[in-house]
Design a protein around this motif. Structure first.
Motif, PDB file in Angstrom:
ATOM      1  N   ASP A 158       3.553  -8.689  -7.998  1.00 23.90           N
ATOM      2  CA  ASP A 158       2.242  -8.931  -7.398  1.00 23.90           C
ATOM      3  C   ASP A 158       2.256  -8.561  -5.921  1.00 23.90           C
ATOM      4  O   ASP A 158       3.256  -8.710  -5.231  1.00 23.90           O
ATOM      5  CB  ASP A 158       1.856 -10.405  -7.549  1.00 23.90           C
ATOM      6  N   ALA A 159       1.128  -8.081  -5.456  1.00 27.71           N
ATOM      7  CA  ALA A 159       0.943  -7.774  -4.041  1.00 27.71           C
ATOM      8  C   ALA A 159      -0.394  -8.346  -3.601  1.00 27.71           C
ATOM      9  O   ALA A 159      -1.321  -8.482  -4.403  1.00 27.71           O
ATOM     10  CB  ALA A 159       0.978  -6.266  -3.799  1.00 27.71           C
ATOM     11  N   GLY A 160      -0.504  -8.700  -2.346  1.00 30.18           N
ATOM     12  CA  GLY A 160      -1.728  -9.290  -1.826  1.00 30.18           C
ATOM     13  C   GLY A 160      -2.866  -8.293  -1.755  1.00 30.18           C
ATOM     14  O   GLY A 160      -2.741  -7.134  -2.160  1.00 30.18           O
ATOM     15  N   GLU A 161      -3.979  -8.750  -1.194  1.00 24.79           N
ATOM     16  CA  GLU A 161      -5.167  -7.896  -1.117  1.00 24.79           C
ATOM     17  C   GLU A 161      -4.966  -6.731  -0.153  1.00 24.79           C
ATOM     18  O   GLU A 161      -5.508  -5.645  -0.350  1.00 24.79           O
ATOM     19  CB  GLU A 161      -6.368  -8.735  -0.673  1.00 24.79           C
ATOM     20  N   PHE A 162      -4.137  -6.944   0.885  1.00 27.07           N
ATOM     21  CA  PHE A 162      -3.903  -5.913   1.890  1.00 27.07           C
ATOM     22  C   PHE A 162      -2.398  -5.684   2.042  1.00 27.07           C
ATOM     23  O   PHE A 162      -1.789  -6.090   3.039  1.00 27.07           O
ATOM     24  CB  PHE A 162      -4.523  -6.326   3.234  1.00 27.07           C
ATOM     25  N   PRO A 163      -1.774  -5.045   1.052  1.00 26.60           N
ATOM     26  CA  PRO A 163      -0.320  -4.830   1.109  1.00 26.60           C
ATOM     27  C   PRO A 163       0.033  -3.670   2.040  1.00 26.60           C
ATOM     28  O   PRO A 163      -0.595  -2.609   2.015  1.00 26.60           O
ATOM     29  CB  PRO A 163       0.043  -4.500  -0.340  1.00 26.60           C
ATOM     30  N   ILE A 164       1.042  -3.869   2.879  1.00 22.50           N
ATOM     31  CA  ILE A 164       1.495  -2.823   3.787  1.00 22.50           C
ATOM     32  C   ILE A 164       3.005  -2.669   3.687  1.00 22.50           C
ATOM     33  O   ILE A 164       3.726  -3.577   3.287  1.00 22.50           O
ATOM     34  CB  ILE A 164       1.104  -3.122   5.256  1.00 22.50           C
ATOM     35  N   SER A 206       7.684  -1.204  -3.433  1.00 24.12           N
ATOM     36  CA  SER A 206       7.046  -0.734  -2.207  1.00 24.12           C
ATOM     37  C   SER A 206       5.913   0.252  -2.467  1.00 24.12           C
ATOM     38  O   SER A 206       5.109   0.519  -1.575  1.00 24.12           O
ATOM     39  CB  SER A 206       8.086  -0.089  -1.278  1.00 24.12           C
ATOM     40  N   HIS A 207       5.834   0.785  -3.695  1.00 19.90           N
ATOM     41  CA  HIS A 207       4.720   1.679  -4.022  1.00 19.90           C
ATOM     42  C   HIS A 207       3.395   0.934  -4.066  1.00 19.90           C
ATOM     43  O   HIS A 207       2.327   1.547  -4.097  1.00 19.90           O
ATOM     44  CB  HIS A 207       4.972   2.346  -5.374  1.00 19.90           C
ATOM     45  N   LYS A 208       3.453  -0.399  -4.052  1.00 22.70           N
ATOM     46  CA  LYS A 208       2.239  -1.207  -4.053  1.00 22.70           C
ATOM     47  C   LYS A 208       1.514  -1.176  -2.708  1.00 22.70           C
ATOM     48  O   LYS A 208       0.339  -1.541  -2.630  1.00 22.70           O
ATOM     49  CB  LYS A 208       2.588  -2.666  -4.386  1.00 22.70           C
ATOM     50  N   ALA A 209       2.220  -0.755  -1.648  1.00 18.59           N
ATOM     51  CA  ALA A 209       1.620  -0.757  -0.317  1.00 18.59           C
ATOM     52  C   ALA A 209       0.452   0.227  -0.254  1.00 18.59           C
ATOM     53  O   ALA A 209       0.573   1.376  -0.690  1.00 18.59           O
ATOM     54  CB  ALA A 209       2.665  -0.406   0.728  1.00 18.59           C
ATOM     55  N   LYS A 210      -0.647  -0.234   0.316  1.00 24.51           N
ATOM     56  CA  LYS A 210      -1.803   0.646   0.507  1.00 24.51           C
ATOM     57  C   LYS A 210      -1.791   1.331   1.861  1.00 24.51           C
ATOM     58  O   LYS A 210      -2.582   2.242   2.103  1.00 24.51           O
ATOM     59  CB  LYS A 210      -3.097  -0.167   0.346  1.00 24.51           C
ATOM     60  N   LEU A 211      -0.883   0.891   2.738  1.00 25.05           N
ATOM     61  CA  LEU A 211      -0.757   1.495   4.059  1.00 25.05           C
ATOM     62  C   LEU A 211       0.701   1.412   4.505  1.00 25.05           C
ATOM     63  O   LEU A 211       1.306   0.344   4.457  1.00 25.05           O
ATOM     64  CB  LEU A 211      -1.647   0.763   5.078  1.00 25.05           C
ATOM     65  N   VAL A 212       1.253   2.555   4.903  1.00 26.56           N
ATOM     66  CA  VAL A 212       2.591   2.592   5.488  1.00 26.56           C
ATOM     67  C   VAL A 212       2.427   2.649   7.000  1.00 26.56           C
ATOM     68  O   VAL A 212       1.775   3.552   7.525  1.00 26.56           O
ATOM     69  CB  VAL A 212       3.405   3.805   5.001  1.00 26.56           C
ATOM     70  N   VAL A 213       2.998   1.659   7.676  1.00 21.56           N
ATOM     71  CA  VAL A 213       2.882   1.535   9.123  1.00 21.56           C
ATOM     72  C   VAL A 213       4.253   1.835   9.725  1.00 21.56           C
ATOM     73  O   VAL A 213       5.227   1.146   9.425  1.00 21.56           O
ATOM     74  CB  VAL A 213       2.426   0.110   9.515  1.00 21.56           C
ATOM     75  N   LEU A 214       4.331   2.868  10.557  1.00 22.32           N
ATOM     76  CA  LEU A 214       5.604   3.280  11.151  1.00 22.32           C
ATOM     77  C   LEU A 214       5.610   2.950  12.631  1.00 22.32           C
ATOM     78  O   LEU A 214       4.819   3.480  13.410  1.00 22.32           O
ATOM     79  CB  LEU A 214       5.814   4.783  10.951  1.00 22.32           C
ATOM     80  N   ASP A 215       6.507   2.057  13.025  1.00 19.41           N
ATOM     81  CA  ASP A 215       6.700   1.705  14.437  1.00 19.41           C
ATOM     82  C   ASP A 215       8.097   2.138  14.826  1.00 19.41           C
ATOM     83  O   ASP A 215       9.070   1.404  14.630  1.00 19.41           O
ATOM     84  CB  ASP A 215       6.511   0.198  14.638  1.00 19.41           C
ATOM     85  N   SER A 216       8.208   3.349  15.335  1.00 20.53           N
ATOM     86  CA  SER A 216       9.516   3.901  15.664  1.00 20.53           C
ATOM     87  C   SER A 216       9.335   5.051  16.639  1.00 20.53           C
ATOM     88  O   SER A 216       8.342   5.784  16.569  1.00 20.53           O
ATOM     89  CB  SER A 216      10.235   4.405  14.402  1.00 20.53           C
TER      90      SER A 216
END
Length: 467
Positions: A158-164, A206-216
Motif C-alpha cells: 500500500d502507498a498513501g495518496e501522495f507517494p514520493i 518504489s514504483h508506487k511513487a508518483k513523484l521522484v524528488v532528487l536532492d543532490s
C-alpha cells in the motif's frame, strides 16, 4: 572528453555504484569481489540510521573476497561462492549485492552465474553488479539500472495518496527521521529513499511513487528518469537546504500534485517552521552578519554553504572552475563577487579584475532560492585566471574560506579556515529547517578553534614568555 594523462572527473565506477547507490540500503549485504583495498576505498557498511533504531547484524562490517595474486591468475569464482555461503549462514540478510572491481573485469569471472547458483542454493535474492572501476559507464547509473531491472516492482504494498521517492545522499542519520516527519505532516508517503536510508522492501515497492524528488549536487538525473520512463512517475530536482530552498521546493512538490489540501498543508507547515526557527535565525544572524565568505564550488555540496551563509547575513564570493570550456586547465575560473563589496574598489582595480565590464546577476549558480528579504542581493560575474583569483582574495580578505574538496587555492589568510569543512566527509549535513542552526553552530566552532592553527603560542615566539 577524457584527456590521456590528465585526471578529469569523479571516482571509479565501482566507487559510485557501491558507495553512492548501494550503501544506504541497510538490509542488503554488500560483497566486494576483488582485493581488500577496494572494499575499504568505498567505505564500510557504516550504519547511517537514526539513533536507537534496530541495527542489522551485518552493519559496520566490510565484506570482501580478498582476491590475491593467485585468484587473479586462476580465477576467483570459488572464493566468491564461499563468501556468499558464509554471509548467508552468519547474517541471513534480506538480499545480497556483489560489486565487481577491476581485476574481476580483467580476468572474466562470471559473477552472474555465481549469483544465480547461490540464489538457488539459499533462496536469497543476489544481485550481481559489473561495476568494475575502469568502466566508462558511471557506477551510479549501472547500479540504478540493475536495481530497477531486478528489484523494483516486485511488491505492491500500500502507498498513501501522495507517494514520493525521496533520493538524497544527505538523508542519513537523524536527518532521515527529520525529513520524513516533515513530509508526513504535509501528507506525503515516502516509499523509498535511494542513496539515503532505505530497505530492500522499500525498493521493491518504489514504483508506487508518483513523484521522484532528487536532492543532490550530483548529476544523476538518469536514474529518476528511468522511473519516469518505466512507471510514469514525475521527476524534479529540489534543494532542502536553506530556508528559501526548502520553501520553494515544497511548494513545487505540492504544485506537481495540484491538490488544494496538499497545498494548504504545505503553507501551514512552512509558516509553523519559519516561526519556530526565526528566534534561532535572529540570534545566528547577529553573530555572523556582514562577514565575507569565499566558497569554492565543487561537485558535492558547497552550494549549501553559499545559501546558508547568505541567509546568515554573510556576503558570499563564489569561485568555480570554468567547466564550459572543453579542456580542463588551471586557468579559467568563474567568480561571483558581491556588488556591495566591489563598490569599494577604485576604477583601476575594477578594470584589473574585469568588474568594469562584468555581468550583474541576482542568483548564485546552484543556489535557486535564498531567503534574505531584508537585503538586496546581487553579484558581478567575471572569468579570471588562477593568479587573478588569488589576487582578488587578497584584496577582498574574506573572513571565512571554504576551500572546496580540491582545495585549489588554500587561502590561508582567512580569519577562519575551513579546508576540511565538508558535509560529506564530516558525517553531518545541514538539510531541513534545523540545518540552519547546525550550520551556525559549526561555524561558531570553527571560529573558536581557529586560533590553534593561526596563532603562534607564546613558547614559539622567540623566548617571549609571561613568566
Amino acid at each position: 572528453m577524457a584527456i590521456p594523462g590528465v585526471f578529469y572527473g569523479g571516482g571509479c565506477s565501482y566507487m559510485a555504484c557501491r558507495g553512492l547507490m548501494m550503501s544506504g540500503i541497510e538490509d542488503v549485504l554488500l560483497i566486494t569481489h576483488g582485493p581488500v583495498g577496494c572494499a575499504y576505498f568505498s567505505g564500510i557498511n557504516g550504519y547511517r540510521g537514526p539513533n536507537g533504531a534496530p541495527r542489522p547484524r551485518h552493519i559496520a562490517r566490510t565484506f570482501s573476497t580478498h582476491m590475491d595474486e593467485a585468484d587473479v591468475i586462476f580465477g576467483g569464482e570459488g572464493k566468491l561462492a564461499d563468501s556468499i555461503d558464509e554471509a548467508v549462514e552468519r547474517y541471513a540478510p534480506e538480499a545480497i549485492a556483489i560489486c565487481a572491481t577491476c581485476p574481476v573485469g580483467l580476468i572474466g569471472d562470471d559473477i552472474g552465474q555465481v549469483a544465480r547458483d547461490a540464489a538457488e542454493r539459499h533462496g536469497v535474492d543476489i544481485l550481481p553488479l559489473s561495476c568494475e572501476g575502469f568502466k566508462s559507464e558511471p557506477g551510479w547509473l549501472h547500479g540504478g539500472r540493475q536495481i530497477l531491472d531486478n528489484w523494483v516492482g516486485r511488491e505492491d504494498g500500500d502507498a498513501g495518496e501522495f507517494p514520493i521517492h525521496f533520493m538524497s545522499e544527505a538523508c542519513g542519520d537523524d536527518r532521515a527521521r527529520e525529513m520524513k516527519d516533515l513530509f508526513d505532516r504535509i501528507g506525503y508517503d515516502v516509499v523509498c529513499s535511494l542513496m539515503g536510508i532505505t530497505t530492500y522492501r522499500d525498493i521493491a515497492r518504489s514504483h508506487k511513487a508518483k513523484l521522484v524528488v532528487l536532492d543532490s549536487g550530483k548529476a544523476i538525473d538518469a536514474v529518476p528518469q528511468l522511473y519516469q520512463e518505466r512507471y510514469g512517475a514525475g521527476f524534479m530536482r529540489v534543494s532542502l537546504t536553506g530556508i528559501g530552498n526548502i520553501a520553494a521546493s515544497l511548494r513545487s512538490m505540492a504544485a506537481h500534485f495540484g491538490d488544494a489540501g496538499l497545498t494548504q498543508r504545505t503553507e501551514e507547515v512552512l509558516r509553523a517552521e519559519c516561526a519556530r526557527i526565526e528566534p534561532v535565525r535572529a540570534r545566528c544572524r547577529a553573530e555572523f552578519e556582514n562577514m565575507l565568505v569565499a566558497v569554492f564550488e565543487d561537485i558535492f555540496r558547497s552550494n549549501d554553504f553559499a545559501v546558508l551563509s547568505s541567509e546568515l547575513g554573510m556576503d558570499v564570493v563564489m569561485v568555480a572552475q570554468d567547466y564550459e570550456t572543453e579542456v580542463y586547465t588551471e586557468e579559467g575560473f568563474t567568480v561571483h563577487a558581491p556588488v556591495s563589496r566591489i563598490a569599494g574598489f577604485d576604477e583601476d582595480e575594477k578594470a584589473l579584475f574585469g568588474f568594469d565590464r562584468a555581468q550583474t546577476v541576482r542568483r548564485l549558480p546552484g543556489c535557486p532560492e535564498i531567503d534574505c528579504p531584508e537585503r538586496e542581493l546581487s553579484w558581478l560575474r567575471v572569468r579570471l585566471d588562477r593568479a587573478q583569483v588569488s589576487d582578488l582574495l587578497v584584496r577582498l580578505a574574506p573572513d571565512l574560506c571554504f576551500a572546496g574538496i580540491e582545495e585549489r587555492f588554500g587561502y590561508a589568510s582567512a580569519a577562519m579556515r575551513s579546508e576540511k569543512f565538508l558535509s560529506d566527509e564530516r558525517g553531518t549535513d545541514y538539510m531541513g529547517f534545523d540545518g540552519f542552526e547546525r550550520y551556525a553552530r559549526d561555524l561558531s566552532q570553527a571560529r573558536d578553534l581557529s586560533h590553534w592553527v593561526l596563532e603562534r603560542p607564546t613558547w614559539m615566539k622567540g623566548g617571549e614568555s609571561d613568566g
